[in-house]
Write a protein that holds these residues in place. Structure first.
Motif, mmCIF file in Angstrom:
data_model
loop_
_atom_site.group_PDB
_atom_site.id
_atom_site.type_symbol
_atom_site.label_atom_id
_atom_site.label_comp_id
_atom_site.label_asym_id
_atom_site.label_seq_id
_atom_site.Cartn_x
_atom_site.Cartn_y
_atom_site.Cartn_z
ATOM 1 N N ASP A 1 0.870 -1.181 0.000
ATOM 2 C CA ASP A 1 0.000 0.000 0.000
ATOM 3 C C ASP A 1 0.903 1.225 0.000
ATOM 4 O O ASP A 1 1.569 1.524 0.995
ATOM 5 C CB ASP A 1 -0.895 -0.025 1.245
ATOM 6 N N LEU A 2 0.942 1.961 -1.118
ATOM 7 C CA LEU A 2 1.813 3.130 -1.260
ATOM 8 C C LEU A 2 1.086 4.381 -0.791
ATOM 9 O O LEU A 2 0.025 4.720 -1.309
ATOM 10 C CB LEU A 2 2.232 3.295 -2.722
ATOM 11 N N GLY A 3 1.661 5.072 0.196
ATOM 12 C CA GLY A 3 1.008 6.256 0.739
ATOM 13 C C GLY A 3 -0.191 5.853 1.560
ATOM 14 O O GLY A 3 -1.312 6.296 1.308
ATOM 15 N N CYS A 4 0.020 5.028 2.567
ATOM 16 C CA CYS A 4 -1.066 4.337 3.282
ATOM 17 C C CYS A 4 -1.823 5.199 4.276
ATOM 18 O O CYS A 4 -2.863 4.780 4.792
ATOM 19 C CB CYS A 4 -0.496 3.125 4.018
ATOM 20 N N MET B 1 1.586 -4.376 3.526
ATOM 21 C CA MET B 1 2.684 -3.541 4.000
ATOM 22 C C MET B 1 2.398 -2.112 3.560
ATOM 23 O O MET B 1 2.369 -1.824 2.363
ATOM 24 C CB MET B 1 4.012 -4.010 3.405
ATOM 25 N N GLY B 2 2.138 -1.230 4.509
ATOM 26 C CA GLY B 2 1.847 0.164 4.189
ATOM 27 C C GLY B 2 3.090 1.016 4.345
ATOM 28 O O GLY B 2 3.789 0.929 5.354
ATOM 29 N N ILE B 3 3.381 1.837 3.338
ATOM 30 C CA ILE B 3 4.528 2.737 3.415
ATOM 31 C C ILE B 3 4.047 4.181 3.329
ATOM 32 O O ILE B 3 3.172 4.518 2.519
ATOM 33 C CB ILE B 3 5.571 2.432 2.319
ATOM 34 N N THR B 4 4.592 5.033 4.182
ATOM 35 C CA THR B 4 4.247 6.451 4.232
ATOM 36 C C THR B 4 5.493 7.227 4.612
ATOM 37 O O THR B 4 6.371 6.688 5.305
ATOM 38 C CB THR B 4 3.140 6.718 5.261
ATOM 39 N N ASN B 5 5.585 8.477 4.170
ATOM 40 C CA ASN B 5 6.758 9.271 4.546
ATOM 41 C C ASN B 5 6.525 10.055 5.830
ATOM 42 O O ASN B 5 7.317 10.924 6.182
ATOM 43 C CB ASN B 5 7.163 10.226 3.405
ATOM 44 N N ASN B 6 5.464 9.734 6.559
ATOM 45 C CA ASN B 6 5.104 10.489 7.756
ATOM 46 C C ASN B 6 5.171 9.594 8.993
ATOM 47 O O ASN B 6 4.461 8.586 9.075
ATOM 48 C CB ASN B 6 3.699 11.071 7.583
ATOM 49 N N ALA B 7 5.990 9.970 9.953
ATOM 50 C CA ALA B 7 6.200 9.152 11.152
ATOM 51 C C ALA B 7 4.924 9.005 11.976
ATOM 52 O O ALA B 7 4.661 7.935 12.549
ATOM 53 C CB ALA B 7 7.312 9.758 12.008
ATOM 54 N N TRP B 8 4.112 10.088 12.036
ATOM 55 C CA TRP B 8 2.885 10.003 12.823
ATOM 56 C C TRP B 8 1.895 9.035 12.201
ATOM 57 O O TRP B 8 1.164 8.345 12.890
ATOM 58 C CB TRP B 8 2.241 11.376 12.975
ATOM 59 N N ALA C 1 0.163 -4.491 -5.630
ATOM 60 C CA ALA C 1 0.373 -3.173 -5.032
ATOM 61 C C ALA C 1 -0.805 -2.282 -5.384
ATOM 62 O O ALA C 1 -1.463 -2.484 -6.400
ATOM 63 C CB ALA C 1 1.672 -2.549 -5.528
ATOM 64 N N TYR C 2 -1.061 -1.304 -4.518
ATOM 65 C CA TYR C 2 -2.116 -0.330 -4.802
ATOM 66 C C TYR C 2 -1.785 0.977 -4.112
ATOM 67 O O TYR C 2 -0.960 1.042 -3.194
ATOM 68 C CB TYR C 2 -3.490 -0.850 -4.351
ATOM 69 N N SER C 3 -2.435 2.044 -4.554
ATOM 70 C CA SER C 3 -2.365 3.330 -3.870
ATOM 71 C C SER C 3 -3.697 4.037 -4.043
ATOM 72 O O SER C 3 -4.392 3.830 -5.036
ATOM 73 C CB SER C 3 -1.224 4.192 -4.412
ATOM 74 N N ILE C 4 -4.033 4.863 -3.052
ATOM 75 C CA ILE C 4 -5.284 5.618 -3.073
ATOM 76 C C ILE C 4 -4.974 7.079 -2.764
ATOM 77 O O ILE C 4 -4.591 7.423 -1.647
ATOM 78 C CB ILE C 4 -6.300 5.055 -2.061
ATOM 79 N N THR D 1 -2.796 -1.278 -8.907
ATOM 80 C CA THR D 1 -4.034 -0.525 -9.100
ATOM 81 C C THR D 1 -3.976 0.756 -8.288
ATOM 82 O O THR D 1 -3.601 0.732 -7.118
ATOM 83 C CB THR D 1 -5.243 -1.371 -8.656
ATOM 84 N N PHE D 2 -4.335 1.875 -8.910
ATOM 85 C CA PHE D 2 -4.324 3.121 -8.139
ATOM 86 C C PHE D 2 -5.515 4.002 -8.476
ATOM 87 O O PHE D 2 -6.007 4.023 -9.597
ATOM 88 C CB PHE D 2 -3.001 3.878 -8.304
ATOM 89 N N HIS D 3 -5.977 4.690 -7.441
ATOM 90 C CA HIS D 3 -7.112 5.616 -7.471
ATOM 91 C C HIS D 3 -6.494 6.991 -7.300
ATOM 92 O O HIS D 3 -5.834 7.249 -6.301
ATOM 93 C CB HIS D 3 -8.038 5.213 -6.308
#
Length: 311
Positions: A110-113, A131-138, A176-179, A206-208
């Motif tokens: 999940d890109l940008g989860c 597996m969710g990846i985000t650039n934000n620690a919070w 993989a997907y992103s929303i 797949t991405f939205h």
């Protein structure tokens, strides 16, 4: 469980984010319309070079506000007759998982989860491992807490990272997907290359995403438009207060209250800038929807060539 407000949520978050959108970072107490609307190519390139920091600063600031006012699912949704916005989101996420060809026990990226709202819907419905990846620690901290509360920690993991430099081995995911996250990338093609690298041959992506279009399904934008008439009709009370807070008269009253609080020293002047910024962005999305030239919900279904990385 921990509050949706992170420790140390303070004025410095306002300053860090608003400083990206002004030509005078020493003064962020007023919305710089010229810097936002008529940014030069040089200014755009400068922001693109620090895209990770801009996006992280944005979500540091707005994530608690989004969760409080909108919920744990940070995306727009097609509306299902008779269902509230939240129910429509859940229904859509289940439909999306079908379009994405996700199945039980798949290892899914999940890109940008965000804080994991869609991931929890998908994992609990299908039983895939996400597996969710985000650039934000919070996002990682909050998403992990919410996932543990939902009893889904055996299916969902969150990590902090850059989706232009994915920290995963080649051909290590089944799908993989992103929303609504690729809009933060300076060049989506770089994301596509990284996704292709980490997907197994033949795996779907797949991405939205946001897209300009000749026609948009209406009225997906009634929520951000503050259209309380639609909120009352579809589906009634569940959406009314959420949409009421975006209604122009309510916003005007809220802004007046905050101006008084700023005047008497109960709130920093930057709060007014933040409210103007959020309103400006929301209304731009709504106007694009009304004109039929923009949708935040264009879905692309792709597949990595079966031949592998070099195909």
């Amino acid at each position: 469980m921990a509050s949706h407000m992170p420790a140390g949520y303070a004025e410095d978050r306002l300053h860090r984010y608003l400083a990206h959108w002004t030509r005078d970072p020493s003064n962020v107490s007023k919305l710089d319309i010229a810097a936002i609307t008529w940014a030069t190519e040089e200014e755009r390139r400068a922001r693109q070079k620090k895209y990770c920091q801009v996006a992280s600063d944005y979500y540091d600031l707005v994530t608690p506000l989004y969760e409080q006012g909108w919920g744990q699912h940070f995306h727009y949704t097609p509306l299902t007759p008779g269902l509230s916005i939240r129910e429509s989101m859940t229904a859509y996420e289940k439909t999306f998982s079908g379009l994405a060809r996700l199945k039980k026990d798949m290892r899914v990226l999940d890109l940008g989860c965000g804080i994991g709202g869609p991931a929890r819907t998908i994992a609990s419905t299908i039983g895939c491992r996400i597996m969710g990846i985000t650039n934000n620690a919070w996002h990682v901290e909050r998403g992990t807490a919410l996932t543990k509360e939902a009893g889904l920690e055996h299916l969902i993991t969150f990590i902090e990272g850059d989706f232009l430099k994915l920290p995963f081995a080649d051909e290590s995911f089944d799908a993989a997907y992103s929303i609504e996250s690729l809009c933060h990338a300076p060049d989506p093609a770089e994301v596509y290359r990284e996704v292709k690298r980490v997907l197994k041959p033949g795996a779907p992506f797949t991405f939205h995403e946001f897209a300009m279009t000749e026609h948009s399904p209406a009225p997906w934008y009634y929520g951000p438009a503050g259209d309380i008439g639609w909120a009352w009709k579809i589906p009634g009370w569940p959406d009314f207060w959420k949409v009421f807070q975006m209604w122009d008269p309510f916003r005007g009253c809220a802004h007046a209250v905050y101006r008084v609080m700023i005047l008497v020293g109960m709130a920093p002047p930057e709060v007014s800038t933040l409210m103007d910024t959020m309103w400006y962005c929301t209304r731009s999305v709504v106007q694009g929807g009304r004109m039929g030239i923009f949708t935040p919900m264009y879905v692309f279904v792709c597949r990595k060539p079966a031949g592998g990385l070099e195909s």
